[in-house]
Design a protein around this motif. Sequence first.
Motif, short mmCIF file in Angstrom:
data_model
loop_
_atom_site.label_atom_id
_atom_site.label_comp_id
_atom_site.label_asym_id
_atom_site.label_seq_id
_atom_site.Cartn_x
_atom_site.Cartn_y
_atom_site.Cartn_z
N GLY A 59 0.80 -1.21 0.00
CA GLY A 59 0.00 0.00 0.00
C GLY A 59 0.83 1.25 0.00
O GLY A 59 2.03 1.23 0.28
N PRO A 60 0.20 2.41 -0.30
CA PRO A 60 0.93 3.67 -0.36
C PRO A 60 1.10 4.34 0.98
O PRO A 60 1.62 5.44 1.07
CB PRO A 60 0.02 4.52 -1.28
CG PRO A 60 -1.36 4.02 -0.99
CD PRO A 60 -1.20 2.54 -0.74
N ARG A 116 2.88 6.65 -8.14
CA ARG A 116 3.98 6.28 -7.25
C ARG A 116 5.33 6.38 -7.97
O ARG A 116 6.32 6.84 -7.40
CB ARG A 116 3.79 4.86 -6.74
CG ARG A 116 2.62 4.68 -5.80
CD ARG A 116 2.70 3.27 -5.23
NE ARG A 116 1.46 2.87 -4.61
CZ ARG A 116 1.24 1.67 -4.10
NH1 ARG A 116 2.19 0.76 -4.17
NH2 ARG A 116 0.08 1.36 -3.54
N ARG A 117 5.35 5.92 -9.20
CA ARG A 117 6.60 6.01 -9.96
C ARG A 117 7.00 7.46 -10.17
O ARG A 117 8.18 7.82 -10.03
CB ARG A 117 6.45 5.30 -11.31
CG ARG A 117 7.60 5.60 -12.25
CD ARG A 117 7.52 4.83 -13.54
NE ARG A 117 8.03 3.48 -13.34
CZ ARG A 117 8.40 2.69 -14.35
NH1 ARG A 117 8.28 3.11 -15.60
NH2 ARG A 117 8.86 1.48 -14.12
N LEU A 118 6.06 8.32 -10.48
CA LEU A 118 6.36 9.73 -10.70
C LEU A 118 6.93 10.37 -9.43
O LEU A 118 7.86 11.19 -9.50
CB LEU A 118 5.10 10.49 -11.15
CG LEU A 118 4.59 10.15 -12.56
CD1 LEU A 118 3.31 10.91 -12.85
CD2 LEU A 118 5.65 10.47 -13.61
N VAL A 119 6.36 10.01 -8.28
CA VAL A 119 6.87 10.55 -7.02
C VAL A 119 8.32 10.11 -6.78
O VAL A 119 9.18 10.92 -6.42
CB VAL A 119 5.97 10.12 -5.85
CG1 VAL A 119 6.61 10.47 -4.52
CG2 VAL A 119 4.59 10.77 -5.96
N GLY A 139 11.66 3.38 -7.50
CA GLY A 139 10.78 4.01 -8.48
C GLY A 139 10.53 3.16 -9.71
O GLY A 139 9.42 3.15 -10.25
N LEU A 140 11.55 2.45 -10.16
CA LEU A 140 11.40 1.66 -11.38
C LEU A 140 10.50 0.45 -11.18
O LEU A 140 10.10 -0.19 -12.15
CB LEU A 140 12.77 1.21 -11.90
CG LEU A 140 13.68 2.33 -12.40
CD1 LEU A 140 15.00 1.76 -12.89
CD2 LEU A 140 13.01 3.13 -13.50
N ARG A 141 10.19 0.13 -9.93
CA ARG A 141 9.30 -1.00 -9.66
C ARG A 141 7.87 -0.56 -9.40
O ARG A 141 7.00 -1.38 -9.14
CB ARG A 141 9.83 -1.79 -8.45
CG ARG A 141 11.05 -2.61 -8.78
CD ARG A 141 11.58 -3.34 -7.56
NE ARG A 141 12.18 -2.42 -6.61
CZ ARG A 141 13.18 -2.74 -5.79
NH1 ARG A 141 13.68 -3.95 -5.84
NH2 ARG A 141 13.67 -1.87 -4.95
N GLU A 142 7.65 0.75 -9.42
CA GLU A 142 6.31 1.27 -9.18
C GLU A 142 5.61 1.58 -10.50
O GLU A 142 6.20 1.50 -11.57
CB GLU A 142 6.39 2.54 -8.32
CG GLU A 142 7.03 2.34 -6.95
CD GLU A 142 6.12 1.59 -5.99
OE1 GLU A 142 4.98 1.26 -6.37
OE2 GLU A 142 6.55 1.33 -4.85
#
Length: 437
Positions: A8-9, A208-211, A201-204
């Motif tokens: 979760g975030p 989420r990836r942008l963050v 980040g590369l796994r999101e």
Amino acid sequence: MVDFETAGPRAFMASAGLGEGLLASVLICYLLIAADIVPGVTDLQAVYEPGYLDVVNIDKAGDVIRQALLAPFFLGSAYLLVRARPKENLRRLGWPIAVVIAICFLSVTWSSDPAASLRKALGLFGTTSVGTYVAGRLSSYRFARLVQIAVIVALAGSYVWLFIAPDKALDTNGQLRGLFSHKNILGQFAGIGYLAFLSLGLRETGRRRLVQLGGAGACVLSLLLASSATPLIAIGFVTAWVYARSRLGLRPRELAVLTMVVCVGAVLFLIAAPDAFTSLIGRDVTLSGRTNIWQFALEMAAAKPLLGYGYGVFWLGPNSPGSLFWDTTLQFELSAHNGYLQCLLDIGMVGLLTTLVAVLKPLHRVQSSSGVKRPYIGRPENFSEWFLIFFLILNVAEIRFFDPTSVVTFVFAYTSAHRGGKTGAASQVREGPSLAL
């Protein structure tokens, strides 16, 4: 080892128990102190370039405030490691690092300043103790998360400090150092932060990836404002490495050969057209005076090639071996500006070769780890692999091999011990969705 889900975030500490939340908070504090934001917090940053009086009157006791803040972490970790399964913890750390630490302690017997070598060796022992203890408690995912938080706090604080006291947050050349004692110290921490943001980040996906990539971008911006070239080059190389492995499918051996070819080409380019090469990287022909230091360091290392001059004392005070360089060049430097040369000066060829084994052994272990079947960028061990590559490049122009109380040494100790533990190479945790670049 404690592993954590990342489904979760929510803030990751919310899912941890009280003990783990306390450990996370303590570790963040340790990271910030080890990263050396103490000068900014205490308003004790130098406001001028070091001169002759500074190097001859150097305080051999070091930063007493920082040492006092780090001492409880060192003593607590050492006690916990000795109290619970000391043999397993020693095996986790690995024999190469243990041998290097032993050499540093033994160098007290031939050091030009035995007390200083002993103090620095104790600091190195403390840093590796903290790294080894944390490696037995936290997964690589959770560790990277904590690094992210510490980097965010340090960089945000640095930009606030820039607004409040620009004369302190900028060095004498107008380059950002924020809360740190030097722009390169900020640069190395921002570089580590970039790796943490990139690895997660590369796994999101989606927002989420942008963050995460936004955090990586903030680290790059900080490096640019600090004009910290070596960490910037190192993360650029790591990024190219990631692309080559994930998109081009190149194996580590192929990339190693390609890297050697590029390095040889760069050296030949430097020899054939030094002005063009240095203008390309934004430095003068002497690489900001580094070539003069390197020549001197090589000559001095040749005089004591086997065991060196003693751990951490070569540039310490007017009676140190390095004082000859200040007297003859009036260039007041406090390091060899190359981790490999500095290691050679401190603990000789024996120490340098053991240091290389200490770095390359976990790197080989990480790269040969099969793990679960997933894309390259989805492997839990990527942060470790990328950091070790970053570590090797960083030492080309900076002094980070077994720097006694540096955050870089701590992350290296964690990485080595984490990969060396029973669950280090085998533990797999669900670390978010895996996507190809």
